[in-house]
Scaffold this motif. Structure first.
Motif, PDB file in Angstrom:
ATOM      1  N   ILE A   1       0.766  -1.184   0.002  1.00 27.96           N
ATOM      2  CA  ILE A   1      -0.022  -0.045  -0.114  1.00 27.96           C
ATOM      3  C   ILE A   1       0.884   1.216   0.046  1.00 27.96           C
ATOM      4  O   ILE A   1       0.253   2.304  -0.218  1.00 27.96           O
ATOM      5  N   SER A   2       2.314   1.300   0.288  1.00 26.84           N
ATOM      6  CA  SER A   2       2.970   2.288   0.449  1.00 26.84           C
ATOM      7  C   SER A   2       3.436   2.917  -0.947  1.00 26.84           C
ATOM      8  O   SER A   2       3.679   3.939  -1.072  1.00 26.84           O
ATOM      9  N   LYS A   3       3.041   2.055  -2.124  1.00 25.84           N
ATOM     10  CA  LYS A   3       3.344   2.356  -3.413  1.00 25.84           C
ATOM     11  C   LYS A   3       1.928   2.997  -3.939  1.00 25.84           C
ATOM     12  O   LYS A   3       1.707   3.197  -5.288  1.00 25.84           O
ATOM     13  N   CYS A   4       1.133   3.266  -3.226  1.00 26.58           N
ATOM     14  CA  CYS A   4      -0.318   3.712  -3.751  1.00 26.58           C
ATOM     15  C   CYS A   4      -0.717   5.276  -3.334  1.00 26.58           C
ATOM     16  O   CYS A   4      -0.245   5.652  -2.334  1.00 26.58           O
ATOM     17  N   GLN A   5      -1.632   5.636  -4.022  1.00 24.28           N
ATOM     18  CA  GLN A   5      -2.372   7.069  -3.897  1.00 24.28           C
ATOM     19  C   GLN A   5      -3.912   6.802  -3.890  1.00 24.28           C
ATOM     20  O   GLN A   5      -4.580   5.997  -4.666  1.00 24.28           O
TER      21      GLN A   5
END
Length: 82
Positions: free
Chosen positions: A17-21
């Motif tokens: 999720i850290s790669k999401c916006q």
């Protein structure tokens, strides 16, 4: 549906999720959107996201979720108000 996607991105061992916006309808003028990194989400409650600043964003205001510059989910917005 947005909560299901966020839950999946949070808990699936192959997702990050850290790669999401997350883009959501921000209060203010119609069409005012705000995009935040998903790392700003502190928790996922039943009806809303809790942000690290303490604010709460209802899931129905989420417009789209993107990860690694790819669209993961987009809200189906009906035109004409019906």
């Amino acid at each position: 549906m947005a909560k299901r996607i966020l839950d999946l991105l949070t808990w699936h061992p192959e997702k990050d999720i850290s790669k999401c916006q997350v883009t959501y309808s921000h209060r203010g003028p119609k069409g005012n959107l705000k995009t935040i990194p998903a790392t700003d989400i502190q928790g996922l409650e039943r009806g809303f996201m809790v942000m690290i600043d303490g604010s709460m964003i209802p899931y129905h205001r989420i417009i789209k979720i993107e990860c690694d510059n790819m669209l993961i989910w987009k809200k189906n917005i009906k035109k004409g108000g019906s």
